[in-house]
Design an enzyme around this catalytic site. Structure first.
Site, PDB file in Angstrom:
ATOM      1  N   ARG A   1       0.808  -1.224   0.000  1.00 59.76           N
ATOM      2  CA  ARG A   1       0.000   0.000   0.000  1.00 59.76           C
ATOM      3  C   ARG A   1       0.845   1.279   0.000  1.00 59.76           C
ATOM      4  O   ARG A   1       0.351   2.364   0.259  1.00 59.76           O
ATOM      5  CB  ARG A   1      -0.977   0.030   1.173  1.00 59.76           C
ATOM      6  CG  ARG A   1      -2.033  -1.089   1.122  1.00 59.76           C
ATOM      7  CD  ARG A   1      -2.900  -0.934  -0.109  1.00 59.76           C
ATOM      8  NE  ARG A   1      -4.019  -1.859  -0.141  1.00 59.76           N
ATOM      9  CZ  ARG A   1      -4.024  -3.013  -0.807  1.00 59.76           C
ATOM     10  NH1 ARG A   1      -2.940  -3.375  -1.496  1.00 59.76           N
ATOM     11  NH2 ARG A   1      -5.085  -3.788  -0.813  1.00 59.76           N
ATOM     12  N   LEU A   2       2.132   1.162  -0.317  1.00 59.24           N
ATOM     13  CA  LEU A   2       2.997   2.339  -0.429  1.00 59.24           C
ATOM     14  C   LEU A   2       2.970   2.814  -1.880  1.00 59.24           C
ATOM     15  O   LEU A   2       3.962   2.776  -2.601  1.00 59.24           O
ATOM     16  CB  LEU A   2       4.417   2.020   0.038  1.00 59.24           C
ATOM     17  CG  LEU A   2       4.541   1.712   1.531  1.00 59.24           C
ATOM     18  CD1 LEU A   2       5.972   1.306   1.881  1.00 59.24           C
ATOM     19  CD2 LEU A   2       4.119   2.920   2.363  1.00 59.24           C
TER      20      LEU A   2
END
Length: 216
Positions: free
Chosen positions: A195-196
């Site tokens: 989720r970066l």
């Protein structure tokens, strides 16, 4: 899969297909959009011109729906609709909008915010007459977003107009035409692991585009 609170919370996809860096993007967001849109076409995505259009009333009450992108250039992003529809009335009150494209197969999203105006009448007429005959009749028949008694009411009206305009040019209704969203902000999102995600935003300030990276 049975839908439960846990199964819904555990729905997730790990994004790994690409990266997005400041070194690789074009300095003009419209050019960058063209690059990504062409890649969506090359990937043969289903209707890559599908976009969410968000509008709001003068009091800030929002609404959103799916529409189709029908053109874009340095002047903005164009779609067509009924000017008397729910979105048309909101744009009359509050001529600002947001667009969202989501190309899941490429793990990409584009967000656009900007000011909205109607396109020139001749452009609306040109596009209207490029549409299939049935779509032209449909634009004349439908009082979009208004309450109607039944579908039969629409279909009966369609039959009448199809007979009337069987051998004639269908005139573009005054209440139907195009809008252009002139962007003041554009954000390009590329899915990344854990989720970066990569988020690059272009913001129009004092006549030029400022580019920033945003935290995911």
């Amino acid at each position: 899969m049975e839908l439960t609170k846990e199964s819904l919370q555990n729905l997730r996809q790990e994004y790994r297909s690409a990266v997005l860096s400041e070194q690789d993007i074009d300095q003009n967001p419209v050019v960058q959009f063209k690059i990504w849109f062409q890649q969506a076409l090359d990937a043969q995505l289903y209707e890559p011109n599908v976009m969410t259009l968000a509008t709001a009333t003068a009091n800030g009450i929002p609404s959103a729906r799916i529409v189709l992108l029908k053109g874009f250039d340095e002047q903005g992003f164009v779609f067509y609709t009924n000017y008397e529809s729910h979105k048309g009335r909101e744009l009359q009150e509050n001529p600002r909008a947001a667009l969202v494209f989501f190309w899941a197969e490429l793990e990409r999203q584009v967000r656009i915010e900007g000011e909205v105006s109607k396109v020139a009448p001749e452009l609306s007429t040109e596009y209207f007459h490029s549409r299939p005959h049935g779509s032209q009749i449909g634009a004349m028949v439908s009082p979009q977003s208004q309450v109607i008694k039944s579908r039969d009411e629409l279909e009966n009206h369609i039959v009448i107009l199809k007979e009337k305009y069987a051998d004639q040019v269908v005139p573009r209704p005054d209440h139907w035409g195009g809008y252009v969203v002139k962007p003041t902000s554009m954000e390009f999102w590329q899915g990344r692991p854990s989720r970066l995600h990569d988020r690059i935003r272009y913001k129009f300030v004092d006549g030029s585009w400022i580019i920033d990276r945003l935290a995911p």
